[in-house]
Design a protein around this motif. Structure first.
Motif, short mmCIF file in Angstrom:
data_model
loop_
_atom_site.label_atom_id
_atom_site.label_comp_id
_atom_site.label_asym_id
_atom_site.label_seq_id
_atom_site.Cartn_x
_atom_site.Cartn_y
_atom_site.Cartn_z
N LEU A 1 -10.90 3.72 -17.35
CA LEU A 1 -11.32 4.67 -16.18
C LEU A 1 -10.19 5.36 -15.65
O LEU A 1 -10.27 6.73 -15.25
N LEU B 1 -0.89 4.01 -1.79
CA LEU B 1 -2.51 4.16 -1.30
C LEU B 1 -2.46 4.76 0.08
O LEU B 1 -3.40 5.22 0.79
N MET C 1 -15.30 -2.39 -12.00
CA MET C 1 -16.76 -1.71 -11.75
C MET C 1 -18.04 -2.22 -12.68
O MET C 1 -17.97 -2.66 -13.81
N TYR D 1 -9.28 10.18 -14.70
CA TYR D 1 -8.67 10.82 -13.46
C TYR D 1 -7.18 11.49 -13.60
O TYR D 1 -6.78 12.24 -12.83
N ARG E 1 -16.70 0.46 -1.72
CA ARG E 1 -15.78 -0.27 -2.20
C ARG E 1 -15.40 0.50 -3.87
O ARG E 1 -14.08 0.56 -4.04
N GLU E 2 -16.37 0.75 -4.43
CA GLU E 2 -16.03 1.53 -5.68
C GLU E 2 -15.43 2.79 -5.40
O GLU E 2 -14.45 2.94 -6.09
N ILE F 1 -11.37 -0.05 0.03
CA ILE F 1 -11.42 -1.17 -0.86
C ILE F 1 -11.59 -2.64 -0.31
O ILE F 1 -12.17 -3.53 -0.74
N ARG G 1 -0.68 8.09 -7.91
CA ARG G 1 -1.37 6.78 -8.08
C ARG G 1 -1.76 6.65 -9.51
O ARG G 1 -1.67 5.63 -10.15
N HIS H 1 0.96 -1.33 0.11
CA HIS H 1 0.12 -0.05 0.03
C HIS H 1 0.95 1.29 0.09
O HIS H 1 0.62 2.24 -0.81
N PHE I 1 -5.72 -6.12 -8.26
CA PHE I 1 -6.33 -6.81 -7.02
C PHE I 1 -6.66 -8.07 -7.03
O PHE I 1 -6.69 -8.46 -7.98
N PHE J 1 -2.56 -0.89 -10.38
CA PHE J 1 -2.99 -1.69 -9.46
C PHE J 1 -3.77 -3.02 -10.07
O PHE J 1 -4.61 -2.94 -10.85
N ASN K 1 -12.01 -6.28 -8.63
CA ASN K 1 -12.43 -4.83 -8.41
C ASN K 1 -12.71 -4.01 -9.44
O ASN K 1 -12.41 -2.82 -9.75
N ILE L 1 -11.87 1.82 -4.82
CA ILE L 1 -10.98 1.58 -6.13
C ILE L 1 -10.91 2.74 -7.09
O ILE L 1 -9.75 3.02 -7.61
N ARG L 2 -11.91 3.52 -7.19
CA ARG L 2 -11.76 4.84 -7.93
C ARG L 2 -10.35 5.50 -7.42
O ARG L 2 -9.57 6.22 -8.20
N LYS L 3 -10.23 5.55 -5.86
CA LYS L 3 -9.15 6.42 -5.57
C LYS L 3 -7.95 5.64 -5.72
O LYS L 3 -6.83 6.16 -5.99
N ALA L 4 -7.99 4.43 -5.72
CA ALA L 4 -6.77 3.63 -6.16
C ALA L 4 -6.42 3.92 -7.45
O ALA L 4 -5.00 3.74 -8.03
N PRO M 1 -8.73 5.02 1.45
CA PRO M 1 -8.84 4.23 -0.02
C PRO M 1 -8.56 2.66 0.43
O PRO M 1 -9.36 1.89 -0.17
N ILE M 2 -7.78 2.33 1.39
CA ILE M 2 -7.48 1.08 1.80
C ILE M 2 -8.44 0.38 2.41
O ILE M 2 -9.18 -0.81 2.09
#
Lengths: 224, 422
Positions: free
Chosen positions: A109, A57, A98, A113, B323-324, B419, A84, A52, A92, A90, A96, B327-330, B415-416
């Motif tokens: 996606l 993160l 959407m 950002y 969770r979403e 997730i 990031r 992390h 997972f 990343f 994860n 993930i978006r933050k990650a 974020p952690i």
């Protein structure tokens, strides 16, 4: 040549009520560009915390961390989010993706950002990557219409779409059957051969053996 | 286009994301919106209705010419007059009427004599009735409709003919069931030929009683004027301006003209019908303003209640999508991006609610029009644009205010932990 990842004395302490719980107790590590490194250790060893922090993160309580020449240990908020977005991809254990976005939208996606990347270009890049990973025929599907192996490869495409300096994979085969897991590992190895830098966290020795180098973590320290 | 307006394109993408969420929970979205829908619908329908009523009332008054007219009455010297100039009494004359007729901005002038109660004998009975002396075209200007026969004509007035138009409400008293047109009646012992009957004016909405108009007998004013005041003199002149906006000028110019023609003597009086109408309208405005306050309060409360519904649903949405968010933050979304995601959802929901509510308000207006038709009145209620704008502005404010906290809460998630789904 400077290391892509250079961490010195990384310490992370969580505060649970009155008690300080150390997760990392001074980790030094370097990863060079183009390396394929596995971080292994039993659960609770601190390997996830390390990932992390390396993936930006989370930030370390103490110590310094240089990623691609930048001292990111002082970054927070918006700047850390941009690191990031630009430097890290990343993958997972639980994919994860959407659920409401289709494969192409999922992959594109991260570029949303980044700011200033027009939709047509995002779509273009997502399609190119999906083609390269052999997923062109799945572009319009939703994640729940894909097999586990396909989902993880879509997740890998999403991690790569922003051309990050480093790909971080957290137990990428943990939720897959052996066949799909082998497929995903083959994909990761192929990416490594193409010059990508990969850091993979796993507790599976067989999976770790596929990496060039292994960093063993136990009790918040690098043991080998 | 997206390339040229990147911010616009990004905003539109946020709306698309929000619409995706709305579609994913159709029932929840509809329930969330209901409060805002009702608020917007009541705002739009009520403001439109209030505005339409006011316009109809004004049109009613306008139709009988009141907002554009005044009467110059012959009054004679004031009781306290002492100076020679004050004691002069040239009186209103036909020449005054002609001079008023030729003023710019004047639509029409009509000689008038208010008349008195006189004994009227007719085939079916005898009774006291108000006999009013009017000019040709007067009944038309006032929109008193001729029910049978004809109206008074210029020739009748010129020749001082003994013809009468009888109000329909006198008809049965004077003639029973027989047709009055062509019959003879006597007014104060003088024989008159009945040439027509006149009904009271009908109004769309104005709560004014004009039945008295149909309880009178109309004869050429020249008859009453000669009969009462002698040749060439008038009791009154009705002056009607072309438009309500020109009225003020026409009133002033007319007053000055008559005074000048009378050598400065104040032997006349102005009855300002337009001012009376303005007073009535001002009163109606006052009532409407009170009604508006109540209405805005109701619409506001409904919208706020809708906002609270929006608020709770957004909190649920944030919780569901923890969770979403992680993930978006990650993937590189910063706090601002997450905040925008949820604010866009809140605003989209509120805006949709306002749009549906405006449609609902238009529907209510159509229903009102339909009902009015069933009662024989054809209301034409236009949608009041400020009401529509207000509904949208209000909804957007509600969306921002009630979306702000859930959006902030989503943005602040770690974020952690997010997730991991904590």
């Amino acid at each position: 040549m400077a290391a892509l990842i250079a961490a010195r004395g990384l310490t992370k302490t969580y505060r649970l009520g009155q008690v300080d719980v150390p997760a990392l107790r001074g980790v030094d590590t370097t990863v060079d560009a183009g390396e394929f490194v596995a971080i292994v250790g039993p659960s609770g060893s601190g390997k996830s915390t390390l990932m992390h922090i390396l993936g930006c993160l989370d930030t370390a309580t103490a110590g310094s961390y240089h990623l691609d020449g930048e001292d990111v240990s002082r970054f927070a908020g918006k700047r850390l989010a941009q690191v990031r977005n630009r430097k890290v991809g990343f993958v997972f254990q639980t994919f994860n993706l959407m659920p409401r976005l289709n494969v192409e939208e999922n992959v594109a996606l991260p570029l949303k950002y980044r700011g200033g990347v027009p939709r047509s270009e995002r779509r273009e890049r997502a399609r190119a990557l999906l083609e390269r990973l052999g997923l062109s025929h799945r572009i319009g599907h939703r994640p729940d219409e894909l097999s586990g192996g396909e989902r993880q490869r879509v997740a890998i495409a999403r991690a790569l779409v922003g051309s990050p300096a480093i790909l971080m994979a957290d137990e990428p085969t943990g939720n897959l059957d052996s066949h799909a897991g082998a497929e995903v590992l083959a994909t990761i190895e192929e990416l490594h051969r193409d010059g990508h830098t990969i850091v993979m966290v796993t507790h599976d020795a067989d999976v770790a053996a596929r990496a060039q180098r292994t960093i063993h973590i136990a009790d918040g320290r690098v043991v080998a | 286009m997206a390339e040229r307006f990147p911010r616009l394109a990004a905003g539109w993408e946020l709306v698309e994301d929000a619409l995706r969420e709305v579609r994913a929970h159709p029932l929840r979205s509809v329930l969330t919106l209901s409060g805002i829908v009702f608020g917007a619908a009541s705002l739009v329908s009520m403001t439109s209705l209030a505005r339409a009523m006011k316009e109809m009332a004004y049109r009613d008054l306008e139709s009988i010419g009141f907002p554009r007219s005044y009467v110059v009455w012959d009054r004679g010297p004031r009781s306290d007059a002492q100076r020679a100039v004050d004691l002069r009494h040239p009186g209103l004359r036909l020449a005054d009427l002609e001079a008023l007729r030729h003023m710019p901005g004047v639509s029409s002038v009509h000689g008038r004599n208010p008349g008195t109660e006189m004994v009227v004998s007719a085939p079916a009975g005898q009774r006291l009735a108000r006999v009013e002396g009017v000019d040709a075209g007067y009944l038309e200007v006032r929109q008193f409709p001729i029910a049978a026969g004809r109206s008074l004509r210029a020739l009748d007035v010129m020749r001082v003919s003994r013809v009468a138009v009888v109000g329909t409400l006198l008809q049965s008293d004077l003639f029973g069931a027989a047709d009055p047109v062509g019959r003879t009646i006597t007014i104060d012992g003088v024989r008159f030929l009945v040439v027509g009957t006149v009904a009271p004016p009908s109004f769309e909405i104005a709560p004014i009683d004009f039945d008295f108009a149909a309880r009178r007998i109309y004869v050429p004013y020249t008859y009453l004027t000669r009969y009462r005041d002698g040749q060439g003199r008038l009791s009154g002149v009705l002056v009607t301006a072309d438009t309500a906006t020109e009225f003020g000028r026409v009133l002033q110019a007319g007053t000055m003209l008559v005074r000048q023609r009378h050598g400065g003597a104040e032997d006349f009086e102005i009855e300002n019908e337009a001012a009376d109408v303005q007073e009535d309208l001002a009163m109606a405005d006052g009532i409407l303003a009170g009604w508006n306050v109540v209405m805005y309060a109701i619409a506001g409360v409904t919208l706020v209640v809708g906002g609270i519904g929006l608020f709770s649903v957004l909190l649920i949405s944030v919780r569901e999508r923890v969770r979403e968010i992680g993930i978006r933050k990650a993937l590189g979304a910063d706090d601002g991006a997450i905040r925008r995601l949820f604010l866009a959802e809140s605003l989209t929901l509120a805006f949709l609610g306002a749009v549906v509510g405006i449609g609902g308000g238009a529907g209510l207006i159509l229903i009102t029009e339909f009902i009015s038709r069933q009662f024989g009145r054809s209301f034409a209620i236009a949608i009041h644009p400020p009401g529509v704008a207000l509904a949208i502005v209000f909804a957007v404010i509600v969306g921002l205010v009630f979306g702000w906290y859930p959006a902030r809460r989503a943005a602040k998630l770690d974020p952690i932990e997010a997730i991991a789904g904590v």
